[in-house]
Scaffold this motif. Structure first.
Motif, PDB file in Angstrom:
ATOM      1  N   LEU A   1       0.824  -1.210   0.000  1.00 41.40           N
ATOM      2  CA  LEU A   1       0.000   0.000   0.000  1.00 41.40           C
ATOM      3  C   LEU A   1       0.857   1.258   0.000  1.00 41.40           C
ATOM      4  CD1 LEU A   1      -2.819  -1.069   2.465  1.00 41.40           C
ATOM      5  CD2 LEU A   1      -2.952  -0.847  -0.020  1.00 41.40           C
ATOM      6  N   SER A   2       1.970   1.222   0.723  1.00 36.99           N
ATOM      7  CA  SER A   2       2.880   2.370   0.731  1.00 36.99           C
ATOM      8  C   SER A   2       3.461   2.603  -0.652  1.00 36.99           C
ATOM      9  CB  SER A   2       4.031   2.145   1.708  1.00 36.99           C
ATOM     10  OG  SER A   2       3.565   1.839   2.969  1.00 36.99           O
ATOM     11  N   MET A   3       3.877   1.516  -1.305  1.00 39.04           N
ATOM     12  CA  MET A   3       4.463   1.656  -2.635  1.00 39.04           C
ATOM     13  C   MET A   3       3.423   2.130  -3.646  1.00 39.04           C
ATOM     14  SD  MET A   3       7.185  -1.413  -2.838  1.00 39.04           S
ATOM     15  CE  MET A   3       8.024  -0.626  -4.219  1.00 39.04           C
ATOM     16  N   LEU A   4       2.198   1.680  -3.509  1.00 37.70           N
ATOM     17  CA  LEU A   4       1.155   2.127  -4.431  1.00 37.70           C
ATOM     18  C   LEU A   4       0.875   3.611  -4.267  1.00 37.70           C
ATOM     19  CD1 LEU A   4      -1.336  -0.870  -4.333  1.00 37.70           C
ATOM     20  CD2 LEU A   4       0.150  -0.185  -6.213  1.00 37.70           C
ATOM     21  N   MET A   5       0.992   4.125  -3.043  1.00 37.38           N
ATOM     22  CA  MET A   5       0.787   5.551  -2.828  1.00 37.38           C
ATOM     23  C   MET A   5       1.946   6.366  -3.393  1.00 37.38           C
ATOM     24  SD  MET A   5      -1.021   5.977   0.871  1.00 37.38           S
ATOM     25  CE  MET A   5       0.155   5.020   1.796  1.00 37.38           C
TER      26      MET A   5
ATOM     27  N   ASP B   1       6.380  -3.067 -11.068  1.00 43.88           N
ATOM     28  CA  ASP B   1       6.228  -4.382 -11.698  1.00 43.88           C
ATOM     29  C   ASP B   1       6.929  -5.472 -10.887  1.00 43.88           C
ATOM     30  OD1 ASP B   1       4.778  -3.240 -13.725  1.00 43.88           O
ATOM     31  OD2 ASP B   1       6.445  -3.200 -15.156  1.00 43.88           O
ATOM     32  N   LYS B   2       8.121  -5.178 -10.394  1.00 40.85           N
ATOM     33  CA  LYS B   2       8.868  -6.160  -9.602  1.00 40.85           C
ATOM     34  C   LYS B   2       8.142  -6.458  -8.288  1.00 40.85           C
ATOM     35  CE  LYS B   2      12.463  -8.736  -8.926  1.00 40.85           C
ATOM     36  NZ  LYS B   2      12.708  -9.921  -9.728  1.00 40.85           N
ATOM     37  N   THR B   3       7.549  -5.439  -7.671  1.00 33.88           N
ATOM     38  CA  THR B   3       6.806  -5.640  -6.429  1.00 33.88           C
ATOM     39  C   THR B   3       5.584  -6.515  -6.667  1.00 33.88           C
ATOM     40  OG1 THR B   3       7.535  -3.476  -5.648  1.00 33.88           O
ATOM     41  CG2 THR B   3       5.649  -4.466  -4.520  1.00 33.88           C
ATOM     42  N   LEU B   4       4.862  -6.245  -7.729  1.00 27.89           N
ATOM     43  CA  LEU B   4       3.701  -7.083  -8.054  1.00 27.89           C
ATOM     44  C   LEU B   4       4.119  -8.515  -8.335  1.00 27.89           C
ATOM     45  CD1 LEU B   4       1.416  -4.837 -10.277  1.00 27.89           C
ATOM     46  CD2 LEU B   4       1.115  -5.494  -7.896  1.00 27.89           C
ATOM     47  N   GLU B   5       5.235  -8.677  -9.024  1.00 25.45           N
ATOM     48  CA  GLU B   5       5.736 -10.021  -9.327  1.00 25.45           C
ATOM     49  C   GLU B   5       6.075 -10.784  -8.032  1.00 25.45           C
ATOM     50  OE1 GLU B   5       9.909 -11.652 -11.040  1.00 25.45           O
ATOM     51  OE2 GLU B   5       8.905 -10.133 -12.265  1.00 25.45           O
TER      52      GLU B   5
ATOM     53  N   PHE C   1       4.796 -10.230  -5.013  1.00 25.49           N
ATOM     54  CA  PHE C   1       3.585 -10.535  -4.260  1.00 25.49           C
ATOM     55  C   PHE C   1       2.803 -11.662  -4.890  1.00 25.49           C
ATOM     56  CE2 PHE C   1       4.222  -6.446  -2.163  1.00 25.49           C
ATOM     57  CZ  PHE C   1       3.936  -6.827  -0.868  1.00 25.49           C
ATOM     58  N   LYS C   2       2.810 -11.749  -6.225  1.00 23.87           N
ATOM     59  CA  LYS C   2       2.106 -12.849  -6.886  1.00 23.87           C
ATOM     60  C   LYS C   2       2.815 -14.174  -6.646  1.00 23.87           C
ATOM     61  CE  LYS C   2      -0.105 -10.156 -10.463  1.00 23.87           C
ATOM     62  NZ  LYS C   2      -0.216  -9.876 -11.883  1.00 23.87           N
TER      63      LYS C   2
END
Length: 71
Positions: free
Chosen positions: A8-12, A61-65, A67-68
């Motif tokens: 959430l912090s990174m998304l903000m 993109d790396k963060t989403l990868e 978490f997935k």
């Protein structure tokens, strides 16, 4: 829980930028007085030109990868 807070912090912090905005940030390099901002903007422009994505998009993109992968 910590990973959710990190995400959430990174998304903000990591907002999506269009290529026009990235090109405009190169123009603002001369206007800013902060040397760290000048260095970051110069590196970000080089990364955007070579990979078609800015540094923020690479981190997102790396963060989403990651978490997935954990799911």
């Amino acid at each position: 829980m910590i990973r959710m807070i990190l995400l959430l912090s990174m998304l903000m912090v990591l907002t999506a930028c269009t290529e026009f905005a990235m090109l405009m940030s190169a123009g603002s390099m001369a206007a800013t007085q902060n040397s760290y901002a000048k260095i970051y903007n110069g590196i970000d422009l080089g990364v955007a030109i070579t990979t078609k994505k800015g540094i923020k998009k690479h981190v997102y993109d790396k963060t989403l990868e990651l978490f997935k992968k954990d799911e």
